[in-house]
Design a protein around this motif. Structure first.
Motif, PDB file in Angstrom:
ATOM      1  N   PRO A 174      -9.970   9.160 -13.018  1.00  0.00           N
ATOM      2  CA  PRO A 174     -11.413   9.341 -12.786  1.00  0.00           C
ATOM      3  C   PRO A 174     -12.255   8.169 -13.251  1.00  0.00           C
ATOM      4  CG  PRO A 174     -10.430  11.344 -13.668  1.00  0.00           C
ATOM      5  CD  PRO A 174      -9.369  10.291 -13.738  1.00  0.00           C
ATOM      6  N   ALA A 175     -11.802   7.472 -14.299  1.00  0.00           N
ATOM      7  CA  ALA A 175     -12.581   6.350 -14.807  1.00  0.00           C
ATOM      8  C   ALA A 175     -12.610   5.182 -13.836  1.00  0.00           C
ATOM      9  CB  ALA A 175     -12.021   5.888 -16.155  1.00  0.00           C
ATOM     10  N   THR A 176     -11.674   5.175 -12.891  1.00  0.00           N
ATOM     11  CA  THR A 176     -11.600   4.051 -11.953  1.00  0.00           C
ATOM     12  C   THR A 176     -12.286   4.347 -10.624  1.00  0.00           C
ATOM     13  OG1 THR A 176      -9.509   4.733 -10.916  1.00  0.00           O
ATOM     14  CG2 THR A 176      -9.365   3.432 -12.948  1.00  0.00           C
ATOM     15  N   VAL A 177     -12.819   5.556 -10.448  1.00  0.00           N
ATOM     16  CA  VAL A 177     -13.438   5.894  -9.160  1.00  0.00           C
ATOM     17  C   VAL A 177     -14.673   5.032  -8.947  1.00  0.00           C
ATOM     18  CG1 VAL A 177     -14.562   7.692  -7.799  1.00  0.00           C
ATOM     19  CG2 VAL A 177     -12.564   8.249  -9.190  1.00  0.00           C
ATOM     20  N   PRO A 178     -14.707   4.277  -7.850  1.00  0.00           N
ATOM     21  CA  PRO A 178     -15.843   3.376  -7.603  1.00  0.00           C
ATOM     22  C   PRO A 178     -17.024   4.121  -7.016  1.00  0.00           C
ATOM     23  CG  PRO A 178     -14.276   3.211  -5.821  1.00  0.00           C
ATOM     24  CD  PRO A 178     -13.682   4.172  -6.805  1.00  0.00           C
ATOM     25  N   ASP A 179     -18.104   3.392  -6.772  1.00  0.00           N
ATOM     26  CA  ASP A 179     -19.277   3.988  -6.125  1.00  0.00           C
ATOM     27  C   ASP A 179     -18.979   4.334  -4.674  1.00  0.00           C
ATOM     28  OD1 ASP A 179     -20.726   3.689  -8.447  1.00  0.00           O
ATOM     29  OD2 ASP A 179     -21.661   1.812  -7.820  1.00  0.00           O
ATOM     30  N   SER A 180     -18.072   3.589  -4.046  1.00  0.00           N
ATOM     31  CA  SER A 180     -17.752   3.843  -2.639  1.00  0.00           C
ATOM     32  C   SER A 180     -16.366   3.321  -2.319  1.00  0.00           C
ATOM     33  CB  SER A 180     -18.786   3.173  -1.717  1.00  0.00           C
ATOM     34  OG  SER A 180     -18.865   1.777  -1.978  1.00  0.00           O
ATOM     35  N   VAL A 181     -15.706   4.010  -1.378  1.00  0.00           N
ATOM     36  CA  VAL A 181     -14.421   3.574  -0.835  1.00  0.00           C
ATOM     37  C   VAL A 181     -14.604   3.498   0.672  1.00  0.00           C
ATOM     38  CG1 VAL A 181     -11.960   4.058  -0.618  1.00  0.00           C
ATOM     39  CG2 VAL A 181     -13.191   4.781  -2.683  1.00  0.00           C
ATOM     40  N   GLN A 195      -1.417   1.138  -8.697  1.00  0.00           N
ATOM     41  CA  GLN A 195      -1.847   1.289 -10.089  1.00  0.00           C
ATOM     42  C   GLN A 195      -2.099  -0.067 -10.721  1.00  0.00           C
ATOM     43  OE1 GLN A 195      -2.824   3.800 -11.752  1.00  0.00           O
ATOM     44  NE2 GLN A 195      -2.187   5.515 -10.478  1.00  0.00           N
ATOM     45  N   GLN A 196      -1.253  -1.041 -10.387  1.00  0.00           N
ATOM     46  CA  GLN A 196      -1.435  -2.383 -10.915  1.00  0.00           C
ATOM     47  C   GLN A 196      -2.750  -2.993 -10.423  1.00  0.00           C
ATOM     48  OE1 GLN A 196       1.677  -5.109  -9.833  1.00  0.00           O
ATOM     49  NE2 GLN A 196       0.792  -6.818 -10.975  1.00  0.00           N
ATOM     50  N   ALA A 197      -3.057  -2.767  -9.158  1.00  0.00           N
ATOM     51  CA  ALA A 197      -4.309  -3.296  -8.621  1.00  0.00           C
ATOM     52  C   ALA A 197      -5.514  -2.607  -9.249  1.00  0.00           C
ATOM     53  CB  ALA A 197      -4.336  -3.123  -7.107  1.00  0.00           C
ATOM     54  N   LEU A 198      -5.451  -1.296  -9.406  1.00  0.00           N
ATOM     55  CA  LEU A 198      -6.577  -0.557  -9.962  1.00  0.00           C
ATOM     56  C   LEU A 198      -6.805  -0.873 -11.429  1.00  0.00           C
ATOM     57  CD1 LEU A 198      -6.086   2.911  -8.232  1.00  0.00           C
ATOM     58  CD2 LEU A 198      -7.772   1.149  -7.700  1.00  0.00           C
ATOM     59  N   ALA A 199      -5.757  -1.328 -12.114  1.00  0.00           N
ATOM     60  CA  ALA A 199      -5.909  -1.717 -13.518  1.00  0.00           C
ATOM     61  C   ALA A 199      -6.842  -2.908 -13.676  1.00  0.00           C
ATOM     62  CB  ALA A 199      -4.544  -2.039 -14.111  1.00  0.00           C
ATOM     63  N   ILE A 231       0.827  -1.206   0.000  1.00  0.00           N
ATOM     64  CA  ILE A 231       0.000   0.000   0.000  1.00  0.00           C
ATOM     65  C   ILE A 231       0.862   1.256   0.000  1.00  0.00           C
ATOM     66  CG2 ILE A 231      -0.219   0.261   2.513  1.00  0.00           C
ATOM     67  CD1 ILE A 231      -3.106   0.548  -0.017  1.00  0.00           C
ATOM     68  N   ARG A 232       2.126   1.132   0.376  1.00  0.00           N
ATOM     69  CA  ARG A 232       3.029   2.283   0.378  1.00  0.00           C
ATOM     70  C   ARG A 232       3.568   2.599  -1.010  1.00  0.00           C
ATOM     71  NH1 ARG A 232       6.887  -0.025   5.044  1.00  0.00           N
ATOM     72  NH2 ARG A 232       6.640  -1.795   3.629  1.00  0.00           N
ATOM     73  N   SER A 233       3.284   1.753  -1.998  1.00  0.00           N
ATOM     74  CA  SER A 233       3.812   1.921  -3.354  1.00  0.00           C
ATOM     75  C   SER A 233       2.715   2.352  -4.319  1.00  0.00           C
ATOM     76  CB  SER A 233       4.430   0.603  -3.838  1.00  0.00           C
ATOM     77  OG  SER A 233       4.685   0.655  -5.227  1.00  0.00           O
ATOM     78  N   PRO A 234       2.755   3.593  -4.812  1.00  0.00           N
ATOM     79  CA  PRO A 234       1.766   4.026  -5.812  1.00  0.00           C
ATOM     80  C   PRO A 234       1.776   3.143  -7.055  1.00  0.00           C
ATOM     81  CG  PRO A 234       2.903   5.928  -4.890  1.00  0.00           C
ATOM     82  CD  PRO A 234       3.634   4.714  -4.400  1.00  0.00           C
ATOM     83  N   GLN A 235       2.955   2.644  -7.433  1.00  0.00           N
ATOM     84  CA  GLN A 235       3.030   1.794  -8.619  1.00  0.00           C
ATOM     85  C   GLN A 235       2.274   0.483  -8.403  1.00  0.00           C
ATOM     86  OE1 GLN A 235       5.765   3.227  -7.137  1.00  0.00           O
ATOM     87  NE2 GLN A 235       5.948   4.906  -8.636  1.00  0.00           N
ATOM     88  N   ASP A 236       2.411  -0.113  -7.209  1.00  0.00           N
ATOM     89  CA  ASP A 236       1.674  -1.345  -6.918  1.00  0.00           C
ATOM     90  C   ASP A 236       0.171  -1.099  -6.931  1.00  0.00           C
ATOM     91  OD1 ASP A 236       4.124  -2.541  -6.622  1.00  0.00           O
ATOM     92  OD2 ASP A 236       3.980  -2.802  -4.438  1.00  0.00           O
ATOM     93  N   ASP A 293      -5.330   8.955  -3.760  1.00  0.00           N
ATOM     94  CA  ASP A 293      -4.759   9.775  -4.822  1.00  0.00           C
ATOM     95  C   ASP A 293      -4.717   9.004  -6.142  1.00  0.00           C
ATOM     96  OD1 ASP A 293      -3.705  12.372  -5.426  1.00  0.00           O
ATOM     97  OD2 ASP A 293      -1.732  11.448  -5.689  1.00  0.00           O
ATOM     98  N   ALA A 294      -4.466   7.705  -6.072  1.00  0.00           N
ATOM     99  CA  ALA A 294      -4.493   6.897  -7.295  1.00  0.00           C
ATOM    100  C   ALA A 294      -5.890   6.904  -7.909  1.00  0.00           C
ATOM    101  CB  ALA A 294      -4.051   5.472  -6.983  1.00  0.00           C
ATOM    102  N   LEU A 295      -6.908   6.854  -7.073  1.00  0.00           N
ATOM    103  CA  LEU A 295      -8.278   6.934  -7.573  1.00  0.00           C
ATOM    104  C   LEU A 295      -8.564   8.319  -8.149  1.00  0.00           C
ATOM    105  CD1 LEU A 295     -10.089   5.029  -4.685  1.00  0.00           C
ATOM    106  CD2 LEU A 295      -9.785   4.215  -7.018  1.00  0.00           C
ATOM    107  N   ARG A 296      -8.080   9.348  -7.463  1.00  0.00           N
ATOM    108  CA  ARG A 296      -8.298  10.727  -7.953  1.00  0.00           C
ATOM    109  C   ARG A 296      -7.675  10.941  -9.322  1.00  0.00           C
ATOM    110  NH1 ARG A 296      -5.427  15.499  -8.201  1.00  0.00           N
ATOM    111  NH2 ARG A 296      -3.551  14.512  -7.326  1.00  0.00           N
TER     112      ARG A 296
END
Length: 363
Positions: A125-132, A76-80, A69-74, A119-122
């Motif tokens: 925008p296409a990946t922003v879910p209905d709820s976090v 991004q891989q999950a959000l993909a 969770i400390r890695s923005p790159q990791d 911030d990765a979600l921000r």
């Protein structure tokens, strides 16, 4: 939660191989959802919390992404793997004593890690879910004034763990206000239930690991400085229900909620009930061990204060607000949940070949 609200949707669970995370993943799969588990520790033992207990055909709806969770790159891989209907953020540096020994690690995980996810979600925008849905803690309130915490109580969590979680909690609210990320913050009390592996630090699994020690029952320890402590307890199935309700109720977005426990007990009373529940269950397996469990009881020991750990003497959450938004109330009382927890602990420590006894079996 009706199956129709989950079927066909994809969900991301950070920390999905932890205690609460694994229970949540199994529930989502049982309800027909597709789940991506993001976790930095995917050893076979942790992965076994999910894989051997999946409903038929659910394996094709489960994906693991190894990452920190400390890695923005990791992240991004999950959000993909999305888009996701909901994101459940449970990844945390969750041991208070370890947080005190490693403040930078605790802050990087609990505070900055939450910011990294939001911030990765921000930025996508296409990946922003209905709820976090962000899992927080009652420890953000610090020492209690009056007879309970409400969501308006002062935030006085000053321990390293407490403050790191508080920072992530507040940033969740800030990202909603500033960027419209649909966050929901849930402040949880002490969660207990089957398959909690934290036998070193958490009271319930630690005590059960001693009572079901293969070499013979060892009396659980009550630390002298904890004699006057009072805590809320909530069964893990009820926490999962609260997480799911928070995710699907639009009115919850942007809000902070206390998740009330099923009971508020002194630490000596918790230990007494653990001992009695363990002995009661053991009578059907080994009456002599059951007798020794009761004869041993628990013992009071003096333990030096861990450097950097701040102790809160009384904690009690008022869950009225979440009940008004969702009609939630705990379904499992403490003794009911404890029986399922004892059953699972005995199977794990004394009969490891047995099929795991997991949350949901008390219904």
């Amino acid at each position: 939660m009706p199956a129709a609200t989950v079927a066909g949707g994809r969900y991301l669970v950070t920390g999905g191989l932890g205690f609460v995370g694994a229970h949540l993943v199994r529930h989502l799969l049982a309800l027909g959802g597709e789940v991506t588990v993001f976790d930095n520790d995917q050893t076979p033992e942790r992965a076994a919390r999910v894989r051997p207990t999946l409903p038929a055909g659910a394996g094709s709806r489960l994906r693991f992404v190894a990452g920190d969770i400390r890695s923005p790159q990791d992240l991004q891989q999950a959000l993909a793997d999305g888009p996701f209907r909901s994101v459940f953020h449970l990844a945390a540096y969750s041991v208070i004593e370890r947080a005190a020994q490693d403040p930078a690690g605790a802050i990087a995980t609990n505070a900055i890690g939450t910011v990294n996810l939001l911030d990765a979600l921000r930025r996508s925008p296409a990946t922003v879910p209905d709820s976090v849905v962000i899992a927080s803690t009652d420890k953000v309130y610090g020492e209690m004034e009056g007879n309970r915490y409400t969501e308006q109580s002062p935030l006085r969590g000053i321990g390293i763990y407490d403050a790191a979680k508080l920072a992530g909690d507040v940033m969740g609210q800030a990202f909603h206000q500033s960027f419209g990320i649909p966050t929901v913050v849930l402040r949880l009390c002490n969660v207990f239930g089957p398959d909690d592996r934290n036998c070193r630090y958490r009271l319930v699994p630690r005590s059960l690991s001693l009572l079901f020690d293969p070499t013979g029952p060892v009396p659980p320890e009550l630390y002298f400085e904890s004699i006057g402590h009072w805590r809320d307890y909530v069964y893990v199935d009820d926490v999962v229900a609260a997480l799911l309700l928070a995710a699907v109720r639009p009115a919850c977005r942007g809000e902070v909620f206390n998740i009330a426990g099923c009971v508020n007990l002194s630490t000596p009373e918790v230990l007494r009930r653990i001992v009695e529940a363990a002995a009661s269950h053991e009578r059907d397996h080994d009456p002599q061990r059951a007798e020794r469990i009761m004869a041993n009881g628990f013992r009071v020991v003096v333990r030096g204060q861990t450097p950097g750990v701040t102790t809160i003497s009384r904690q009690h959450l008022d869950g009225t607000k979440f009940g008004e938004f969702t009609s939630f109330r705990p379904r499992f009382d403490f003794d009911q949940g404890l029986r399922a927890t004892v059953r699972a602990a005995r199977a794990r420590h004394l009969d490891p070949a047995a099929r795991p006894v997991l949350a949901g079996t008390t219904r």
